[in-house]
Design a protein around this motif. Structure first.
Motif, PDB file in Angstrom:
ATOM      1  N   ILE A   1       5.997   1.563  -6.822  1.00  0.00           N
ATOM      2  CA  ILE A   1       6.717   2.800  -7.152  1.00  0.00           C
ATOM      3  C   ILE A   1       6.104   3.441  -8.396  1.00  0.00           C
ATOM      4  N   ASP A   2       5.807   2.636  -9.421  1.00  0.00           N
ATOM      5  CA  ASP A   2       5.151   3.165 -10.634  1.00  0.00           C
ATOM      6  C   ASP A   2       3.786   3.749 -10.298  1.00  0.00           C
ATOM      7  N   MET A   3       3.028   3.037  -9.482  1.00  0.00           N
ATOM      8  CA  MET A   3       1.694   3.505  -9.110  1.00  0.00           C
ATOM      9  C   MET A   3       1.778   4.791  -8.287  1.00  0.00           C
ATOM     10  N   ALA A   4       2.780   4.900  -7.424  1.00  0.00           N
ATOM     11  CA  ALA A   4       2.980   6.127  -6.643  1.00  0.00           C
ATOM     12  C   ALA A   4       3.267   7.302  -7.571  1.00  0.00           C
ATOM     13  N   ARG A   5       4.155   7.079  -8.531  1.00  0.00           N
ATOM     14  CA  ARG A   5       4.502   8.141  -9.486  1.00  0.00           C
ATOM     15  C   ARG A   5       3.256   8.585 -10.262  1.00  0.00           C
ATOM     16  N   ASP A   6       2.444   7.618 -10.680  1.00  0.00           N
ATOM     17  CA  ASP A   6       1.226   7.922 -11.422  1.00  0.00           C
ATOM     18  C   ASP A   6       0.220   8.679 -10.552  1.00  0.00           C
ATOM     19  N   ALA A   7       0.010   8.223  -9.317  1.00  0.00           N
ATOM     20  CA  ALA A   7      -0.950   8.877  -8.420  1.00  0.00           C
ATOM     21  C   ALA A   7      -0.524  10.310  -8.086  1.00  0.00           C
ATOM     22  N   ILE A   8       0.763  10.495  -7.809  1.00  0.00           N
ATOM     23  CA  ILE A   8       1.263  11.844  -7.505  1.00  0.00           C
ATOM     24  C   ILE A   8       1.101  12.747  -8.727  1.00  0.00           C
ATOM     25  N   SER A   9       1.442  12.232  -9.897  1.00  0.00           N
ATOM     26  CA  SER A   9       1.322  13.027 -11.126  1.00  0.00           C
ATOM     27  C   SER A   9      -0.119  13.448 -11.367  1.00  0.00           C
TER      28      SER A   9
ATOM     29  N   SER B   1       0.870  -1.170   0.000  1.00  0.00           N
ATOM     30  CA  SER B   1       0.000   0.000   0.000  1.00  0.00           C
ATOM     31  C   SER B   1       0.908   1.221   0.000  1.00  0.00           C
ATOM     32  N   VAL B   2       0.415   2.291  -0.602  1.00  0.00           N
ATOM     33  CA  VAL B   2       1.218   3.492  -0.820  1.00  0.00           C
ATOM     34  C   VAL B   2       0.431   4.704  -0.344  1.00  0.00           C
TER      35      VAL B   2
ATOM     36  N   TYR C   1      -1.824   1.434  -4.625  1.00  0.00           N
ATOM     37  CA  TYR C   1      -1.388   0.094  -4.262  1.00  0.00           C
ATOM     38  C   TYR C   1      -0.607  -0.498  -5.421  1.00  0.00           C
ATOM     39  N   GLY C   2       0.372  -1.336  -5.112  1.00  0.00           N
ATOM     40  CA  GLY C   2       1.120  -2.031  -6.150  1.00  0.00           C
ATOM     41  C   GLY C   2       1.286  -3.492  -5.802  1.00  0.00           C
ATOM     42  N   ASP C   3       1.255  -4.352  -6.817  1.00  0.00           N
ATOM     43  CA  ASP C   3       1.391  -5.798  -6.605  1.00  0.00           C
ATOM     44  C   ASP C   3       2.809  -6.205  -6.213  1.00  0.00           C
TER      45      ASP C   3
END
Length: 133
Positions: free
Chosen positions: A37-45, A17-18, A29-31
């Protein structure tokens, strides 16, 4: 615009969870760790692009040393570039002029072929791009 935010990663049974504590409501969340990390970058963007579009204030990033998290979690810095994100996710149509043989055009028109869709599909296949639905 370029930004760097501290992000809290918490291992879960099937991934991570992020949470981005400086951006209210910014969770994902990422699997796997790489996916998280990719999902965090996408959510922040997405969060920052929305704030930029609405001319809302952008919260300053906390110092990574000041981010409170539990013993099971860890904090990492994530960088984002909203200009790059916008370019990568811009789905506006762009008009292109192309040339094909007359006989091919006639057959395609007779078959009611959607030229734009066929070209998009062919370009994605040629470039190895998965469909973004």
């Amino acid at each position: 615009m370029k930004y760097v935010y501290p992000v809290i990663f918490t291992p879960e049974d099937n991934g991570y969870s992020v949470k981005v504590p400086d951006l209210p409501g910014c969770f994902t969340y990422g699997d796997s760790l790489a996916d998280a990390i990719d999902m965090a970058r996408d959510a922040i963007s997405m969060w920052l692009c929305d704030a930029e579009d609405k001319s809302e204030p952008i919260p300053p990033a906390s110092d990574i040393k000041d981010v409170v998290h539990d013993a099971n979690s860890f904090v990492n810095l994530i960088d984002v570039d909203t200009d790059f994100y916008r370019k990568e996710n811009d789905n506006r149509a762009v008009k292109k002029t192309l040339t094909i043989p007359s006989w091919l055009n006639a057959k395609a028109e007779k078959a009611n072929i959607n030229f734009s869709q066929v070209l998009q599909t062919a370009l994605k296949d040629h470039l190895g791009i998965k469909d973004r639905s």
